[in-house]
Design a protein around this motif. Structure first.
Motif, mmCIF file in Angstrom:
data_model
loop_
_atom_site.group_PDB
_atom_site.id
_atom_site.type_symbol
_atom_site.label_atom_id
_atom_site.label_comp_id
_atom_site.label_asym_id
_atom_site.label_seq_id
_atom_site.Cartn_x
_atom_site.Cartn_y
_atom_site.Cartn_z
ATOM 1 N N ALA A 136 10.505 0.216 0.509
ATOM 2 C CA ALA A 136 10.439 1.515 0.030
ATOM 3 C C ALA A 136 9.439 1.542 -1.082
ATOM 4 C CB ALA A 136 12.239 0.438 -0.859
ATOM 5 N N GLY A 137 9.661 2.565 -1.410
ATOM 6 C CA GLY A 137 8.911 3.616 -2.453
ATOM 7 C C GLY A 137 9.628 3.910 -3.701
ATOM 8 N N ASP A 138 8.828 4.244 -4.788
ATOM 9 C CA ASP A 138 9.260 3.663 -5.791
ATOM 10 C C ASP A 138 10.113 2.608 -6.308
ATOM 11 O OD1 ASP A 138 9.229 7.220 -5.465
ATOM 12 O OD2 ASP A 138 7.712 6.019 -5.803
ATOM 13 N N GLY A 139 9.267 1.494 -5.624
ATOM 14 C CA GLY A 139 10.143 0.328 -6.259
ATOM 15 C C GLY A 139 12.579 0.397 -5.646
ATOM 16 N N ALA A 140 12.458 1.697 -5.082
ATOM 17 C CA ALA A 140 13.836 2.076 -4.976
ATOM 18 C C ALA A 140 14.818 0.284 -3.808
ATOM 19 C CB ALA A 140 14.256 2.481 -4.735
ATOM 20 N N SER A 181 0.812 -1.008 -0.299
ATOM 21 C CA SER A 181 -0.489 -0.065 -0.090
ATOM 22 C C SER A 181 0.898 1.703 0.006
ATOM 23 C CB SER A 181 -1.115 0.070 1.225
ATOM 24 O OG SER A 181 0.180 -0.106 2.389
ATOM 25 N N ASP A 182 0.217 2.462 -0.587
ATOM 26 C CA ASP A 182 0.905 3.448 -0.296
ATOM 27 C C ASP A 182 2.196 3.968 -1.480
ATOM 28 O OD1 ASP A 182 -0.720 4.905 1.697
ATOM 29 O OD2 ASP A 182 0.416 4.249 2.499
ATOM 30 N N GLY A 183 2.269 2.807 -2.467
ATOM 31 C CA GLY A 183 3.369 3.212 -2.891
ATOM 32 C C GLY A 183 5.203 2.354 -2.846
ATOM 33 N N LEU A 184 4.560 1.778 -1.084
ATOM 34 C CA LEU A 184 5.665 0.755 -0.760
ATOM 35 C C LEU A 184 5.935 -0.462 -1.525
ATOM 36 C CD1 LEU A 184 5.147 2.182 2.806
ATOM 37 C CD2 LEU A 184 6.728 3.015 1.099
ATOM 38 N N PHE A 185 7.181 -1.254 -1.681
ATOM 39 C CA PHE A 185 7.726 -2.028 -2.208
ATOM 40 C C PHE A 185 8.151 -3.078 -1.193
ATOM 41 C CE2 PHE A 185 6.762 0.313 -5.966
ATOM 42 C CZ PHE A 185 6.431 -0.468 -6.239
#
Length: 82
Positions: free
Chosen positions: A77-81, A11-15
């Protein structure tokens, strides 16, 4: 150690990341989720650094205990980083 790395959106763009020794199958307890191959045959070293949001020593402990390592909720991590 050679590993295969899987990634899934949370959720929230996290990976989150899942690390499995190279060429081992996905564990049964994670096959019902959205894991996608991220990288194969990666060198994962016990060097004190963070790899794919996983602290290397913690990942080695998880792998020795359950055969795989997975991102802790607080370490996503956000944005798949990586």
């Amino acid at each position: 150690m050679k590993v295969d790395v899987y990634k899934r959106p949370d959720s929230d763009g996290l990976f989150s990341y899942l690390v499995i020794p190279h060429q081992k199958p996905l564990p049964e307890e994670v096959t019902n989720t959205d894991w996608q191959m991220h990288e194969r045959d990666v060198n994962f070293e016990r060097d004190g650094r963070r790899h794919f949001t996983l602290q290397s020593e913690d990942a080695f402990v998880q792998i020795s205990q359950k055969g795989y390592a997975i991102t802790h909720l607080s370490d996503r991590a956000g944005d798949g980083a990586s």
